[in-house]
Design a protein around this motif. Structure first.
Motif, PDB file in Angstrom:
ATOM      1  N   MET A  93       0.740  -1.291   0.081  1.00 14.17           N
ATOM      2  CA  MET A  93      -0.147  -0.003  -0.095  1.00 14.17           C
ATOM      3  C   MET A  93       0.869   1.239   0.037  1.00 14.17           C
ATOM      4  SD  MET A  93      -2.826   0.900   2.795  1.00 14.17           S
ATOM      5  CE  MET A  93      -2.094   0.998   4.096  1.00 14.17           C
ATOM      6  N   ALA A  94       0.666   2.116  -0.960  1.00 11.02           N
ATOM      7  CA  ALA A  94       1.309   3.310  -0.913  1.00 11.02           C
ATOM      8  C   ALA A  94       1.050   4.396   0.407  1.00 11.02           C
ATOM      9  CB  ALA A  94       1.082   4.174  -2.228  1.00 11.02           C
ATOM     10  N   HIS A  95       2.129   5.030   0.979  1.00  9.44           N
ATOM     11  CA  HIS A  95       2.058   5.892   1.987  1.00  9.44           C
ATOM     12  C   HIS A  95       1.228   6.846   1.639  1.00  9.44           C
ATOM     13  CE1 HIS A  95       3.123   7.973   5.382  1.00  9.44           C
ATOM     14  NE2 HIS A  95       3.799   8.911   4.753  1.00  9.44           N
ATOM     15  N   ARG A  96       0.194   7.360   2.379  1.00  8.34           N
ATOM     16  CA  ARG A  96      -0.537   8.381   2.344  1.00  8.34           C
ATOM     17  C   ARG A  96      -0.157   9.479   3.239  1.00  8.34           C
ATOM     18  NH1 ARG A  96      -4.299   4.330   1.699  1.00  8.34           N
ATOM     19  NH2 ARG A  96      -5.064   4.726   3.854  1.00  8.34           N
ATOM     20  N   ASN A  97      -0.444  10.843   3.406  1.00  7.99           N
ATOM     21  CA  ASN A  97      -0.460  11.578   4.234  1.00  7.99           C
ATOM     22  C   ASN A  97      -1.674  12.448   4.137  1.00  7.99           C
ATOM     23  OD1 ASN A  97       0.135  13.608   2.311  1.00  7.99           O
ATOM     24  ND2 ASN A  97       2.202  13.395   2.382  1.00  7.99           N
ATOM     25  N   ALA A  98      -1.711  13.501   5.275  1.00  7.58           N
ATOM     26  CA  ALA A  98      -3.090  14.389   5.454  1.00  7.58           C
ATOM     27  C   ALA A  98      -3.276  15.292   4.127  1.00  7.58           C
ATOM     28  CB  ALA A  98      -2.864  15.203   6.629  1.00  7.58           C
ATOM     29  N   ASN A  99      -2.130  15.350   3.089  1.00 10.94           N
ATOM     30  CA  ASN A  99      -2.410  16.148   2.065  1.00 10.94           C
ATOM     31  C   ASN A  99      -2.929  15.176   0.660  1.00 10.94           C
ATOM     32  OD1 ASN A  99      -1.208  18.276   3.098  1.00 10.94           O
ATOM     33  ND2 ASN A  99       0.761  17.525   3.174  1.00 10.94           N
ATOM     34  N   GLN A 100      -3.251  14.082   1.080  1.00 12.66           N
ATOM     35  CA  GLN A 100      -3.792  12.997  -0.197  1.00 12.66           C
ATOM     36  C   GLN A 100      -5.006  12.451   0.442  1.00 12.66           C
ATOM     37  OE1 GLN A 100      -0.166  10.684  -0.223  1.00 12.66           O
ATOM     38  NE2 GLN A 100       0.292  11.643  -2.011  1.00 12.66           N
ATOM     39  N   VAL A 101      -5.905  12.099  -0.682  1.00 15.08           N
ATOM     40  CA  VAL A 101      -7.111  11.209  -0.345  1.00 15.08           C
ATOM     41  C   VAL A 101      -6.462   9.915  -0.583  1.00 15.08           C
ATOM     42  CG1 VAL A 101      -8.676  13.009  -0.779  1.00 15.08           C
ATOM     43  CG2 VAL A 101      -7.609  11.536  -2.766  1.00 15.08           C
ATOM     44  N   ASP A 102      -7.686   9.123  -0.667  1.00 18.33           N
ATOM     45  CA  ASP A 102      -7.239   7.579  -0.759  1.00 18.33           C
ATOM     46  C   ASP A 102      -6.599   7.163  -1.922  1.00 18.33           C
ATOM     47  OD1 ASP A 102      -8.154   6.847   1.820  1.00 18.33           O
ATOM     48  OD2 ASP A 102     -10.060   6.148   1.366  1.00 18.33           O
ATOM     49  N   GLY A 103      -6.960   8.058  -3.116  1.00 20.58           N
ATOM     50  CA  GLY A 103      -6.431   7.635  -4.270  1.00 20.58           C
ATOM     51  C   GLY A 103      -5.112   8.233  -4.584  1.00 20.58           C
ATOM     52  N   GLY A 104      -4.314   9.178  -3.668  1.00 23.14           N
ATOM     53  CA  GLY A 104      -3.333   9.788  -3.522  1.00 23.14           C
ATOM     54  C   GLY A 104      -3.123  11.037  -4.372  1.00 23.14           C
ATOM     55  N   LEU A 119      -4.893   8.119   9.689  1.00 28.84           N
ATOM     56  CA  LEU A 119      -4.786   8.776  10.982  1.00 28.84           C
ATOM     57  C   LEU A 119      -3.265   8.177  11.540  1.00 28.84           C
ATOM     58  CD1 LEU A 119      -5.431  10.195  13.574  1.00 28.84           C
ATOM     59  CD2 LEU A 119      -6.729   8.205  14.486  1.00 28.84           C
ATOM     60  N   THR A 120      -3.297   6.939  11.348  1.00 27.95           N
ATOM     61  CA  THR A 120      -1.882   6.474  11.850  1.00 27.95           C
ATOM     62  C   THR A 120      -0.496   7.153  11.085  1.00 27.95           C
ATOM     63  OG1 THR A 120      -2.582   4.272  12.385  1.00 27.95           O
ATOM     64  CG2 THR A 120      -0.321   4.323  12.023  1.00 27.95           C
ATOM     65  N   ALA A 121      -0.865   7.180   9.464  1.00 24.83           N
ATOM     66  CA  ALA A 121       0.163   7.890   8.845  1.00 24.83           C
ATOM     67  C   ALA A 121       0.646   9.488   9.365  1.00 24.83           C
ATOM     68  CB  ALA A 121      -0.118   8.047   7.369  1.00 24.83           C
ATOM     69  N   TRP A 122      -0.549  10.242   9.654  1.00 24.15           N
ATOM     70  CA  TRP A 122      -0.484  11.519  10.127  1.00 24.15           C
ATOM     71  C   TRP A 122       0.019  11.842  11.302  1.00 24.15           C
ATOM     72  CZ3 TRP A 122      -0.363  16.175   8.825  1.00 24.15           C
ATOM     73  CH2 TRP A 122      -0.569  17.193   9.716  1.00 24.15           C
ATOM     74  N   ALA A 123      -0.079  10.672  12.312  1.00 30.58           N
ATOM     75  CA  ALA A 123       0.450  10.899  13.563  1.00 30.58           C
ATOM     76  C   ALA A 123       1.976  10.398  13.570  1.00 30.58           C
ATOM     77  CB  ALA A 123      -0.161   9.989  14.473  1.00 30.58           C
ATOM     78  N   THR A 124       2.368   9.609  12.591  1.00 30.85           N
ATOM     79  CA  THR A 124       3.816   9.153  12.332  1.00 30.85           C
ATOM     80  C   THR A 124       4.419  10.288  11.588  1.00 30.85           C
ATOM     81  OG1 THR A 124       2.950   6.950  12.141  1.00 30.85           O
ATOM     82  CG2 THR A 124       5.006   7.546  11.401  1.00 30.85           C
TER      83      THR A 124
END
Length: 204
Positions: free
Chosen positions: A1-12, A70-75
């Protein structure tokens, strides 16, 4: 799974500023809601965020996708907290305290996300590996500067340090937690322990 952050939606795809603000608001509401009730639904998270349920579902395809984001954002916040202390250039003792205080703010403020089982997301794995490397480098600098004894096993010292931070952040309320005081307690315990007088193990 590609890394997402708060600047992206599920599709990247990159988010507009207003959409980004909405996503971060949803993530903050999810953290607070799930901390109180780990079984909270998407509907309850939407209510806490003050948005329609459809808005949450439009940003996140499932509850698991929301928790992963949420996990990606906190990380990301965790990594930024370590980097902001400049552990590679700041005097070791100062850096040790600043890293500890910064990390505790994230671990207390994003407790649900930070306490989740390790994520398989490559981006999250990379962040934790980078933080580990920075910590090891800081501990080596601290030993060279005389902050740690020359005979200290640095791998063991780091494991103890991680455990102290984990325990210091447990069951804390963000509004009532003095993370500076907690950081002082963690660093003092790491450097001086809790025993009194000479080491009894060295007297026999």
């Amino acid at each position: 799974m590609a890394h997402r952050n708060a600047n992206q939606v599920d599709g990247g795809r990159p988010l507009r500023v207003d959409t980004e603000r909405t996503v971060r608001n949803i993530l903050a509401a999810a953290e607070k809601t799930l901390r109180r009730n780990p079984a909270a639904t998407m509907e309850q998270i939407a209510e806490a965020a003050g948005v329609a349920r459809t808005t949450v579902h439009r940003r996140f395809t499932s509850r698991e996708a929301l928790i992963s984001a949420l996990t990606a954002w906190a990380t990301e916040q965790f990594h930024a907290a370590v980097v902001a202390a400049h552990p590679e250039t700041t005097p070791p003792l100062v850096a040790l305290y600043q890293v500890t205080a910064n990390v505790l703010r994230v671990k207390v403020g994003w407790a649900f996300a930070m306490d989740r089982a390790p994520s398989a997301d490559p981006g999250v794995v990379h962040v934790h590996a980078d933080v580990l490397a920075r910590c090891d480098q800081l501990f080596a600098r601290a030993q060279a500067a005389g902050v740690f004894r020359p005979d200290v096993d640095l791998a063991w010292a780091r494991r103890c340090y991680y455990a102290l931070i984990h325990e210091a952040s447990q069951d804390r309320d963000e509004a009532d937690s003095d993370t500076d005081a907690l950081a002082t307690l963690v660093v003092d315990t790491l450097l001086r322990g809790i025993g009194a007088g000479p080491n009894p193990l060295q007297s026999h």
